[in-house]
Write a protein that holds these residues in place. Structure first.
Motif, PDB file in Angstrom:
ATOM      1  N   ARG A 111      64.343  51.203  70.120  1.00 11.97           N
ATOM      2  CA  ARG A 111      63.315  50.783  71.072  1.00 11.97           C
ATOM      3  C   ARG A 111      61.972  51.093  70.440  1.00 11.97           C
ATOM      4  O   ARG A 111      61.716  52.206  69.987  1.00 11.97           O
ATOM      5  CB  ARG A 111      63.446  51.546  72.392  1.00 11.97           C
ATOM      6  CG  ARG A 111      64.662  51.164  73.216  1.00 11.97           C
ATOM      7  CD  ARG A 111      64.789  52.073  74.431  1.00 11.97           C
ATOM      8  NE  ARG A 111      63.599  52.015  75.294  1.00 11.97           N
ATOM      9  CZ  ARG A 111      63.417  52.818  76.350  1.00 11.97           C
ATOM     10  NH1 ARG A 111      64.332  53.737  76.643  1.00 11.97           N
ATOM     11  NH2 ARG A 111      62.345  52.714  77.094  1.00 11.97           N
ATOM     12  N   ILE A 112      61.113  50.080  70.392  1.00 17.36           N
ATOM     13  CA  ILE A 112      59.792  50.236  69.811  1.00 17.36           C
ATOM     14  C   ILE A 112      58.753  49.915  70.879  1.00 17.36           C
ATOM     15  O   ILE A 112      58.937  49.006  71.692  1.00 17.36           O
ATOM     16  CB  ILE A 112      59.601  49.295  68.595  1.00 17.36           C
ATOM     17  CG1 ILE A 112      60.676  49.553  67.545  1.00 17.36           C
ATOM     18  CG2 ILE A 112      58.210  49.469  67.991  1.00 17.36           C
ATOM     19  CD1 ILE A 112      60.616  50.925  66.917  1.00 17.36           C
ATOM     20  N   SER A 113      57.668  50.646  70.886  1.00 20.51           N
ATOM     21  CA  SER A 113      56.597  50.407  71.858  1.00 20.51           C
ATOM     22  C   SER A 113      56.165  48.942  71.808  1.00 20.51           C
ATOM     23  O   SER A 113      55.915  48.400  70.732  1.00 20.51           O
ATOM     24  CB  SER A 113      55.402  51.298  71.556  1.00 20.51           C
ATOM     25  OG  SER A 113      55.765  52.657  71.591  1.00 20.51           O
ATOM     26  N   PRO A 114      56.082  48.277  72.945  1.00 17.53           N
ATOM     27  CA  PRO A 114      55.710  46.858  72.954  1.00 17.53           C
ATOM     28  C   PRO A 114      54.268  46.640  72.513  1.00 17.53           C
ATOM     29  O   PRO A 114      53.407  47.504  72.701  1.00 17.53           O
ATOM     30  CB  PRO A 114      55.911  46.448  74.417  1.00 17.53           C
ATOM     31  CG  PRO A 114      55.762  47.722  75.187  1.00 17.53           C
ATOM     32  CD  PRO A 114      56.321  48.799  74.301  1.00 17.53           C
ATOM     33  N   ASP A 115      54.023  45.471  71.927  1.00 17.32           N
ATOM     34  CA  ASP A 115      52.668  45.136  71.498  1.00 17.32           C
ATOM     35  C   ASP A 115      51.756  45.001  72.715  1.00 17.32           C
ATOM     36  O   ASP A 115      52.118  44.360  73.714  1.00 17.32           O
ATOM     37  CB  ASP A 115      52.649  43.819  70.718  1.00 17.32           C
ATOM     38  CG  ASP A 115      53.505  43.887  69.466  1.00 17.32           C
ATOM     39  OD1 ASP A 115      53.669  45.001  68.935  1.00 17.32           O
ATOM     40  OD2 ASP A 115      54.005  42.834  69.028  1.00 17.32           O
ATOM     41  N   LEU A 116      50.577  45.566  72.627  1.00 18.84           N
ATOM     42  CA  LEU A 116      49.619  45.456  73.730  1.00 18.84           C
ATOM     43  C   LEU A 116      48.989  44.075  73.783  1.00 18.84           C
ATOM     44  O   LEU A 116      48.510  43.654  74.845  1.00 18.84           O
ATOM     45  CB  LEU A 116      48.541  46.537  73.593  1.00 18.84           C
ATOM     46  CG  LEU A 116      49.058  47.981  73.596  1.00 18.84           C
ATOM     47  CD1 LEU A 116      47.897  48.957  73.468  1.00 18.84           C
ATOM     48  CD2 LEU A 116      49.870  48.278  74.851  1.00 18.84           C
ATOM     49  N   ARG A 313      54.242  58.041  72.969  1.00 19.25           N
ATOM     50  CA  ARG A 313      55.256  58.012  71.913  1.00 19.25           C
ATOM     51  C   ARG A 313      56.668  58.223  72.447  1.00 19.25           C
ATOM     52  O   ARG A 313      57.630  57.672  71.887  1.00 19.25           O
ATOM     53  CB  ARG A 313      54.927  59.074  70.871  1.00 19.25           C
ATOM     54  CG  ARG A 313      55.904  59.109  69.706  1.00 19.25           C
ATOM     55  CD  ARG A 313      55.404  59.979  68.587  1.00 19.25           C
ATOM     56  NE  ARG A 313      56.331  59.994  67.462  1.00 19.25           N
ATOM     57  CZ  ARG A 313      56.074  60.578  66.287  1.00 19.25           C
ATOM     58  NH1 ARG A 313      54.918  61.187  66.100  1.00 19.25           N
ATOM     59  NH2 ARG A 313      56.965  60.548  65.318  1.00 19.25           N
ATOM     60  N   PHE A 314      56.796  58.998  73.507  1.00 18.28           N
ATOM     61  CA  PHE A 314      58.132  59.328  74.018  1.00 18.28           C
ATOM     62  C   PHE A 314      58.328  58.680  75.381  1.00 18.28           C
ATOM     63  O   PHE A 314      57.539  58.882  76.307  1.00 18.28           O
ATOM     64  CB  PHE A 314      58.317  60.834  74.104  1.00 18.28           C
ATOM     65  CG  PHE A 314      58.302  61.502  72.751  1.00 18.28           C
ATOM     66  CD1 PHE A 314      59.457  61.570  71.990  1.00 18.28           C
ATOM     67  CD2 PHE A 314      57.130  62.036  72.245  1.00 18.28           C
ATOM     68  CE1 PHE A 314      59.438  62.169  70.746  1.00 18.28           C
ATOM     69  CE2 PHE A 314      57.110  62.632  70.998  1.00 18.28           C
ATOM     70  CZ  PHE A 314      58.265  62.699  70.238  1.00 18.28           C
ATOM     71  N   VAL A 315      59.382  57.896  75.509  1.00 21.85           N
ATOM     72  CA  VAL A 315      59.735  57.207  76.749  1.00 21.85           C
ATOM     73  C   VAL A 315      61.178  57.575  77.092  1.00 21.85           C
ATOM     74  O   VAL A 315      62.075  57.370  76.270  1.00 21.85           O
ATOM     75  CB  VAL A 315      59.582  55.685  76.619  1.00 21.85           C
ATOM     76  CG1 VAL A 315      60.026  54.990  77.900  1.00 21.85           C
ATOM     77  CG2 VAL A 315      58.136  55.319  76.280  1.00 21.85           C
ATOM     78  N   ASP A 316      61.377  58.125  78.266  1.00 18.69           N
ATOM     79  CA  ASP A 316      62.714  58.580  78.687  1.00 18.69           C
ATOM     80  C   ASP A 316      63.321  59.531  77.656  1.00 18.69           C
ATOM     81  O   ASP A 316      64.532  59.511  77.394  1.00 18.69           O
ATOM     82  CB  ASP A 316      63.648  57.387  78.901  1.00 18.69           C
ATOM     83  CG  ASP A 316      63.171  56.481  80.023  1.00 18.69           C
ATOM     84  OD1 ASP A 316      62.525  56.994  80.945  1.00 18.69           O
ATOM     85  OD2 ASP A 316      63.431  55.261  79.956  1.00 18.69           O
ATOM     86  N   GLY A 317      62.476  60.343  77.033  1.00 19.58           N
ATOM     87  CA  GLY A 317      62.938  61.322  76.063  1.00 19.58           C
ATOM     88  C   GLY A 317      63.168  60.778  74.671  1.00 19.58           C
ATOM     89  O   GLY A 317      63.534  61.534  73.764  1.00 19.58           O
ATOM     90  N   LEU A 318      62.956  59.483  74.451  1.00 17.19           N
ATOM     91  CA  LEU A 318      63.191  58.866  73.145  1.00 17.19           C
ATOM     92  C   LEU A 318      61.878  58.574  72.434  1.00 17.19           C
ATOM     93  O   LEU A 318      60.891  58.167  73.059  1.00 17.19           O
ATOM     94  CB  LEU A 318      63.985  57.559  73.308  1.00 17.19           C
ATOM     95  CG  LEU A 318      65.393  57.662  73.897  1.00 17.19           C
ATOM     96  CD1 LEU A 318      65.975  56.265  74.068  1.00 17.19           C
ATOM     97  CD2 LEU A 318      66.287  58.519  73.015  1.00 17.19           C
ATOM     98  N   ASP A 319      61.872  58.770  71.122  1.00 16.05           N
ATOM     99  CA  ASP A 319      60.723  58.441  70.295  1.00 16.05           C
ATOM    100  C   ASP A 319      60.707  56.939  70.070  1.00 16.05           C
ATOM    101  O   ASP A 319      61.582  56.376  69.408  1.00 16.05           O
ATOM    102  CB  ASP A 319      60.821  59.185  68.959  1.00 16.05           C
ATOM    103  CG  ASP A 319      59.576  59.010  68.101  1.00 16.05           C
ATOM    104  OD1 ASP A 319      58.732  58.150  68.424  1.00 16.05           O
ATOM    105  OD2 ASP A 319      59.451  59.737  67.084  1.00 16.05           O
TER     106      ASP A 319
END
Length: 690
Positions: A111-116, A313-319
């Motif tokens: 899972r990667i942070s979505p593009d803004l 950086r961390f979502v639901d405990g995941l980087d």
């Protein structure tokens, strides 16, 4: 109503909003209280606190100093502006490509942070600057007109303009930004050369994109706050920045990316001020509130700063990678382990605590606001650590039976345990998570926690501090006055601060003194624009520094540069080699030293402040003893005292509980608590010298 030199410090947390009134003339905190946070509209809770002070005190306030999470929340929830990116042809996908660094290397479903700014709103421009600032492809008027139409067609509410090498020459960016703003005055326009004049395209583009993305909601929030305060005849609003400094409302609305760590930064500033007052230079700041726990360090009296950090950086405990922001920020480790962190059982039948939180709505089960799932706070309530009036919020009544029922239903019964065993299990897990956080802030960064004292604050910090100190080997725990509102103290003690940077890549000894001075003069000119928007004293301090590295390396060391007199480049090179050898243990005598960035920090104290004296009403009737439930279900009678009953020089031995305004302090068996002349409490192991 009478008017005094009173400043209100307001720190908005995930569960409570802390408000204190500080008389800057006498140096006394004259009022402090908590009100429930209002996540849907954080300003509502803040203004509730303001109105409560004004109505009850009969006095006016002259300023509000505010730590806010509105920018952070907008980024985390992605409930912000529809954002477009305008960038040099060939660099459309910089945001998506990132640095090809997967947060978890062997994860087959990353899972990667979505593009803004999604690809359909990323627009390429025919223009190009070279690294030395000369135009390789000029930006033409018809191209500007085309881009203005393309941005309008996307329906964007905000736009980030990030052209290649604009840190060296921002002419193209400024022309593009002016045209976009002229075409749509309501469009929030961010220029990368305005928010981040550093090289590294991905990080600079990300910084500009975050600023644009959160800009409109932060701007609306700041304007709303300023208008509401003006209606109450409070003329000044200052916001805490990620670097721990204060800034005006006008600068905050222009650079919202600088506010991402606004709230947590205030606690570290208060920690440094407390250390100065108590003569303690090295401190670990441990802040545990209702939603998160945070740890940072103060070394030699100064908070530790980073020049880059990754937001969300961390979502639901995941980087998930997060969003890099090139801007000075107080170095903090943050985890989802607050008083409201939910306890749950995973698919493998293992108890977990956090990162999901009950927040302010509905809150822990014991708050009686509709929460049904057990939290860390509920565990403390169930075993007798927290009294029904122990939080210092008149808007809250603690329901012990609701806490026990939630633990029984969700944890104890499924595990086949007693309620007491389940509650203690929750507390031990939360403590272990936070102890590891303290290790990350110290041991994992080459610092020995035994060389530090731990400052415990936040509503839940003093409940866990004694356990954490034992686990990581910290000899002393310091509990400041009103620890539950400590970050609010930090807001009123901060100084106005702006950090500016300019990339100037080149071999150090190939440059001239005039080259360096010219760049610093440019930084001071930019600083003057920021200073013009500040309501602060004229006594501004300017500190210069330079980022240096050996040619071919990727990371720099920062060294101070004197402002007075010409810069001696050979002396600067010698100082860098000495620092490099001290840091890494060896030198590279044949390698060439390269200048990367020049930095300028400008500061001004908002007032001549010292550590405040606290004069608050008593926190309740003296208790004497309380029954604490142990893990095996047996009861143990322990001493319970109110902090206002303690006198300087007095000592307590554990096990005992000290009830403070907005917080509860636990003293474990084998520990002792000493009361300093200042009223600060110091907790240590019996037999250790203070």
């Amino acid at each position: 109503m009478a008017r005094n030199d009173i400043a209100l410090g307001i720190d908005v947390g995930g569960t409570f909003t802390d408000v204190l009134a500080f008389d800057r003339t006498s140096g006394v905190i004259i009022s402090a209280f908590k009100v429930p946070s209002t996540p849907a509209n954080p300003a509502e809770g803040a203004m509730t606190g303001v109105d409560r002070f004004l109505s009850r005190s009969g006095q006016r306030a002259d300023a509000v100093f505010h730590g806010t999470t509105v920018g952070t929340n907008a980024l985390i929830t992605k409930n912000a502006a529809k954002t477009a990116l305008v960038t040099t042809k060939g660099f459309r996908d910089v945001l998506a490509l990132r640095r090809h660094a997967r947060p978890r290397l062997y994860d087959l479903s990353p899972r990667i942070s979505p593009d803004l700014a999604p690809r359909e709103r990323r627009i390429e421009v025919e223009e190009r600057m070279q690294p030395d600032g000369t135009a390789l492809v000029p930006l033409k008027a018809d191209e500007i007109a085309r881009i203005v139409q393309a941005v309008a067609a996307t329906g964007a509410e905000a736009v980030a303009v990030c052209f290649l090498h604009s840190y060296a020459n921002d002419t193209h960016e400024r022309a593009m930004g002016a045209a976009l703003q002229a075409a749509d005055p309501d469009l929030f326009v961010t220029l990368s050369s305005d928010v981040c004049r550093e090289f590294r395209e991905f990080e600079r583009t990300s910084t500009a994109a975050v600023n644009a993305f959160i800009g409109p909601p932060v701007q609306r929030y700041v304007d709303h706050m300023a208008d509401d305060l003006a209606e109450r005849e409070i003329p000044k609003l200052s916001i805490v920045k990620s670097n721990g400094g204060l800034t005006s409302a006008s600068n905050a609305r222009r650079y919202p990316v600088h506010l991402i760590e606004s709230g947590p930064a205030a606690g570290i500033i208060a920690c440094a001020a407390l250390g100065k007052a108590e003569g303690i230079d090295n401190l670990i700041a441990f802040d545990m509130g209702g939603t998160t726990a945070k740890a940072g360090v103060v070394i030699d009296g100064q908070p530790r700063l980073d020049t880059e950090f990754y937001a969300d950086r961390f979502v639901d405990g995941l980087d998930v990678g997060g969003y890099p922001i090139q801007s000075p920020v107080i170095d903090l480790i943050e985890i989802g382990a607050g008083g409201g962190s939910l306890a749950w059982i995973d698919a493998a039948g293992v108890i977990k605590v956090g990162p999901e939180s009950a927040g302010a709505d509905p809150g822990p089960a014991s708050y009686g606001r509709g929460g049904t799932r057990p939290t860390v706070t509920d565990a403390h309530v169930a075993v007798g650590h927290v009294a029904p009036d122990g939080f210092g919020s008149e808007d809250l009544d603690i329901d012990v039976e609701a806490a026990r029922e939630a633990i029984r239903r969700e944890i104890a019964e499924p595990m086949g345990w007693s309620i007491e065993r389940a509650a203690w299990g929750i507390l031990r897990l939360a403590t272990a998570n936070m102890a590891e956080m303290v290790r990350l802030a110290t041991l994992r960064r080459g610092l020995d926690p035994r060389d530090f004292a731990l400052v415990a604050f936040g509503g839940a910090g003093p409940l866990h501090a004694a356990d954490i100190a034992r686990e990581v080997g910290v000899a002393r725990v310091i509990v400041p006055p009103v620890p539950g509102l400590f970050s609010a103290i930090g807001t009123v003690l901060g100084e106005v601060r702006h950090d500016l940077v300019q990339t100037r890549l080149g071999r150090l000894l190939a440059l001239t003194r005039q080259d360096i001075e010219q760049e610093f003069k440019g930084l001071e000119a930019r600083a003057a624009q920021l200073i013009a928007e500040e309501d602060a004293a004229d006594d501004w301090q300017f500190e210069r520094s330079a980022d240096l590295r050996f040619e071919g390396q990727l990371f720099e060391l920062t060294l101070s540069v004197p402002r007075e007199g010409a810069v001696e480049l050979a002396a600067l090179e010698t100082a860098f080699r000495t620092r490099y050898r001290e840091t890494y243990g060896y030198d590279l005598p044949s390698h060439i030293v390269q200048l990367v960035n020049l930095r300028l920090t400008v500061t001004a104290a908002s007032a001549d402040l010292v550590w405040p004296e606290t004069k608050l009403n008593a926190t309740g009737e003296s208790v004497g003893t309380r029954m604490q439930v142990l893990e095996d279900g047996t009861n143990r009678e322990i001493s319970v005292v109110r902090r206002h009953d303690l006198t300087a020089g007095e000592e307590l031995t554990g096990p005992a509980i000290v009830e403070d305004f907005g917080a509860t302090i636990r003293i474990l068996s084998g520990q002792r608590l000493a009361v300093c002349d200042s009223g600060t409490l110091i907790l240590s192991e019996q037999g250790d010298s203070l």
